[in-house]
Scaffold this motif. Sequence first.
Motif, PDB file in Angstrom:
ATOM      1  N   GLY A  47       0.833  -1.201   0.000  1.00 15.90           N
ATOM      2  CA  GLY A  47       0.000   0.000   0.000  1.00 15.90           C
ATOM      3  C   GLY A  47       0.862   1.244   0.000  1.00 15.90           C
ATOM      4  O   GLY A  47       2.089   1.170   0.018  1.00 15.90           O
ATOM      5  N   ALA A  48       0.198   2.365  -0.039  1.00 14.52           N
ATOM      6  CA  ALA A  48       0.903   3.644  -0.087  1.00 14.52           C
ATOM      7  C   ALA A  48       1.573   3.954   1.249  1.00 14.52           C
ATOM      8  O   ALA A  48       1.089   3.549   2.308  1.00 14.52           O
ATOM      9  N   VAL A  49       2.676   4.686   1.179  1.00 13.65           N
ATOM     10  CA  VAL A  49       3.409   5.129   2.359  1.00 13.65           C
ATOM     11  C   VAL A  49       3.282   6.643   2.434  1.00 13.65           C
ATOM     12  O   VAL A  49       3.570   7.344   1.468  1.00 13.65           O
ATOM     13  N   LEU A  50       2.830   7.137   3.582  1.00 14.12           N
ATOM     14  CA  LEU A  50       2.721   8.583   3.747  1.00 14.12           C
ATOM     15  C   LEU A  50       4.112   9.201   3.710  1.00 14.12           C
ATOM     16  O   LEU A  50       5.044   8.680   4.314  1.00 14.12           O
ATOM     17  N   ASP A  51       4.228  10.314   2.969  1.00 11.27           N
ATOM     18  CA  ASP A  51       5.545  10.941   2.933  1.00 11.27           C
ATOM     19  C   ASP A  51       5.515  12.439   3.203  1.00 11.27           C
ATOM     20  O   ASP A  51       6.563  13.047   3.371  1.00 11.27           O
ATOM     21  N   ALA A  52       4.323  13.055   3.272  1.00  7.40           N
ATOM     22  CA  ALA A  52       4.280  14.501   3.524  1.00  7.40           C
ATOM     23  C   ALA A  52       2.894  14.942   3.964  1.00  7.40           C
ATOM     24  O   ALA A  52       1.899  14.266   3.714  1.00  7.40           O
ATOM     25  N   VAL A  53       2.863  16.089   4.610  1.00  4.72           N
ATOM     26  CA  VAL A  53       1.630  16.820   4.863  1.00  4.72           C
ATOM     27  C   VAL A  53       1.676  18.001   3.903  1.00  4.72           C
ATOM     28  O   VAL A  53       2.683  18.707   3.838  1.00  4.72           O
ATOM     29  N   VAL A  54       0.623  18.197   3.129  1.00  2.00           N
ATOM     30  CA  VAL A  54       0.575  19.291   2.169  1.00  2.00           C
ATOM     31  C   VAL A  54      -0.470  20.297   2.633  1.00  2.00           C
ATOM     32  O   VAL A  54      -1.590  19.928   2.990  1.00  2.00           O
ATOM     33  N   VAL A  55      -0.079  21.583   2.620  1.00  2.00           N
ATOM     34  CA  VAL A  55      -0.964  22.655   3.064  1.00  2.00           C
ATOM     35  C   VAL A  55      -1.042  23.709   1.972  1.00  2.00           C
ATOM     36  O   VAL A  55      -0.006  24.202   1.503  1.00  2.00           O
ATOM     37  N   LEU A  56      -2.267  24.057   1.545  1.00  2.00           N
ATOM     38  CA  LEU A  56      -2.457  25.170   0.621  1.00  2.00           C
ATOM     39  C   LEU A  56      -2.293  26.452   1.409  1.00  2.00           C
ATOM     40  O   LEU A  56      -2.872  26.613   2.484  1.00  2.00           O
ATOM     41  N   LEU A  57      -1.508  27.372   0.866  1.00  2.00           N
ATOM     42  CA  LEU A  57      -1.161  28.587   1.599  1.00  2.00           C
ATOM     43  C   LEU A  57      -1.709  29.850   0.969  1.00  2.00           C
ATOM     44  O   LEU A  57      -1.908  29.926  -0.230  1.00  2.00           O
ATOM     45  N   THR A  58      -1.895  30.826   1.827  1.00  6.07           N
ATOM     46  CA  THR A  58      -2.065  32.218   1.424  1.00  6.07           C
ATOM     47  C   THR A  58      -1.037  32.983   2.244  1.00  6.07           C
ATOM     48  O   THR A  58      -0.433  32.430   3.169  1.00  6.07           O
ATOM     49  N   SER A  59      -0.846  34.245   1.930  1.00 11.78           N
ATOM     50  CA  SER A  59       0.110  35.014   2.737  1.00 11.78           C
ATOM     51  C   SER A  59      -0.356  35.075   4.192  1.00 11.78           C
ATOM     52  O   SER A  59       0.455  35.106   5.106  1.00 11.78           O
ATOM     53  N   ALA A  60      -1.659  35.023   4.413  1.00 14.09           N
ATOM     54  CA  ALA A  60      -2.192  35.082   5.778  1.00 14.09           C
ATOM     55  C   ALA A  60      -2.003  33.768   6.534  1.00 14.09           C
ATOM     56  O   ALA A  60      -1.836  33.772   7.752  1.00 14.09           O
ATOM     57  N   THR A  61      -2.031  32.627   5.833  1.00 12.38           N
ATOM     58  CA  THR A  61      -1.945  31.341   6.530  1.00 12.38           C
ATOM     59  C   THR A  61      -0.514  30.849   6.712  1.00 12.38           C
ATOM     60  O   THR A  61      -0.285  29.934   7.491  1.00 12.38           O
ATOM     61  N   ALA A  62       0.454  31.440   6.027  1.00 19.77           N
ATOM     62  CA  ALA A  62       1.850  31.002   6.163  1.00 19.77           C
ATOM     63  C   ALA A  62       2.332  31.164   7.600  1.00 19.77           C
ATOM     64  O   ALA A  62       2.970  30.274   8.155  1.00 19.77           O
ATOM     65  N   GLY A  63       2.022  32.283   8.206  1.00 22.33           N
ATOM     66  CA  GLY A  63       2.413  32.514   9.595  1.00 22.33           C
ATOM     67  C   GLY A  63       1.760  31.524  10.540  1.00 22.33           C
ATOM     68  O   GLY A  63       2.401  31.007  11.457  1.00 22.33           O
ATOM     69  N   THR A  64       0.478  31.254  10.304  1.00 24.18           N
ATOM     70  CA  THR A  64      -0.239  30.276  11.124  1.00 24.18           C
ATOM     71  C   THR A  64       0.410  28.908  11.004  1.00 24.18           C
ATOM     72  O   THR A  64       0.610  28.211  11.999  1.00 24.18           O
ATOM     73  N   LEU A  65       0.760  28.525   9.789  1.00 24.73           N
ATOM     74  CA  LEU A  65       1.387  27.225   9.559  1.00 24.73           C
ATOM     75  C   LEU A  65       2.692  27.092  10.337  1.00 24.73           C
ATOM     76  O   LEU A  65       2.874  26.130  11.085  1.00 24.73           O
ATOM     77  N   ILE A  66       3.570  28.044  10.205  1.00 25.92           N
ATOM     78  CA  ILE A  66       4.881  27.919  10.846  1.00 25.92           C
ATOM     79  C   ILE A  66       4.767  28.013  12.365  1.00 25.92           C
ATOM     80  O   ILE A  66       5.402  27.260  13.094  1.00 25.92           O
ATOM     81  N   ARG A  67       3.901  28.882  12.866  1.00 30.26           N
ATOM     82  CA  ARG A  67       3.682  28.965  14.314  1.00 30.26           C
ATOM     83  C   ARG A  67       3.140  27.634  14.832  1.00 30.26           C
ATOM     84  O   ARG A  67       3.571  27.121  15.868  1.00 30.26           O
ATOM     85  N   SER A  68       2.215  27.048  14.090  1.00 30.38           N
ATOM     86  CA  SER A  68       1.613  25.791  14.522  1.00 30.38           C
ATOM     87  C   SER A  68       2.629  24.647  14.487  1.00 30.38           C
ATOM     88  O   SER A  68       2.642  23.795  15.381  1.00 30.38           O
ATOM     89  N   VAL A  69       3.489  24.621  13.459  1.00 30.39           N
ATOM     90  CA  VAL A  69       4.552  23.607  13.405  1.00 30.39           C
ATOM     91  C   VAL A  69       5.470  23.771  14.613  1.00 30.39           C
ATOM     92  O   VAL A  69       5.860  22.787  15.254  1.00 30.39           O
ATOM     93  N   LYS A  70       5.813  25.020  14.932  1.00 29.71           N
ATOM     94  CA  LYS A  70       6.666  25.284  16.101  1.00 29.71           C
ATOM     95  C   LYS A  70       6.002  24.754  17.374  1.00 29.71           C
ATOM     96  O   LYS A  70       6.630  24.060  18.168  1.00 29.71           O
ATOM     97  N   ASP A  71       4.718  25.049  17.547  1.00 29.45           N
ATOM     98  CA  ASP A  71       3.996  24.576  18.732  1.00 29.45           C
ATOM     99  C   ASP A  71       3.961  23.050  18.782  1.00 29.45           C
ATOM    100  O   ASP A  71       4.135  22.450  19.844  1.00 29.45           O
ATOM    101  N   TRP A  72       3.741  22.416  17.627  1.00 23.55           N
ATOM    102  CA  TRP A  72       3.706  20.955  17.562  1.00 23.55           C
ATOM    103  C   TRP A  72       5.053  20.374  17.971  1.00 23.55           C
ATOM    104  O   TRP A  72       5.107  19.400  18.726  1.00 23.55           O
ATOM    105  N   LEU A  73       6.147  20.962  17.486  1.00 22.86           N
ATOM    106  CA  LEU A  73       7.478  20.490  17.871  1.00 22.86           C
ATOM    107  C   LEU A  73       7.690  20.587  19.375  1.00 22.86           C
ATOM    108  O   LEU A  73       8.254  19.686  19.992  1.00 22.86           O
ATOM    109  N   ILE A  74       7.235  21.686  19.978  1.00 26.36           N
ATOM    110  CA  ILE A  74       7.399  21.892  21.414  1.00 26.36           C
ATOM    111  C   ILE A  74       6.591  20.861  22.198  1.00 26.36           C
ATOM    112  O   ILE A  74       7.084  20.262  23.149  1.00 26.36           O
ATOM    113  N   VAL A  75       5.350  20.623  21.774  1.00 26.61           N
ATOM    114  CA  VAL A  75       4.465  19.714  22.502  1.00 26.61           C
ATOM    115  C   VAL A  75       4.871  18.254  22.324  1.00 26.61           C
ATOM    116  O   VAL A  75       4.901  17.494  23.289  1.00 26.61           O
ATOM    117  N   THR A  76       5.207  17.851  21.100  1.00 28.42           N
ATOM    118  CA  THR A  76       5.494  16.432  20.865  1.00 28.42           C
ATOM    119  C   THR A  76       6.904  16.034  21.270  1.00 28.42           C
ATOM    120  O   THR A  76       7.122  14.934  21.743  1.00 28.42           O
TER     121      THR A  76
END
Length: 117
Positions: A47-76
């Motif tokens: 079967g298929a192997v997951l290799d990425a999370v893909v996010v559609l971006l706007t200039s407004a959501t780029a900041g949210t994405l990176i902040r959220s990745v940072k928070d995820w790294l801290i929590v996990t």
Amino acid sequence: MAEENASITVDGTEDDLRSLGNWLRDEDDLRGRVKLDAAPIEEGEMGAVLDAVVVLLTSATAGTLIRSVKDWLIVTRNAKKVTLKLTSKDGGKLELSVGSAKDAETALEAARKFLGE
């Protein structure tokens, strides 16, 4: 019309990718913009192997994405490094590696500049 997007890989397991994908889906600004991406199935694979999370971006959501990745790294604390590959509407590409909160701040500035904020 081409979209701006981020393809995110994790130096970890498929479970880490699922965890990050679920984390990002919980962000109001990213809801409906996050999907898991699988590598093509090779001969002999079950079967298929997951290799990425893909996010559609706007200039407004780029900041949210990176902040959220940072928070995820801290929590996990189990993922050693997250790699974000940004693609702009005109086909430009930028690759960022994030492994700490400081890396995330640097990545956020680079992403904003790349996306023309």
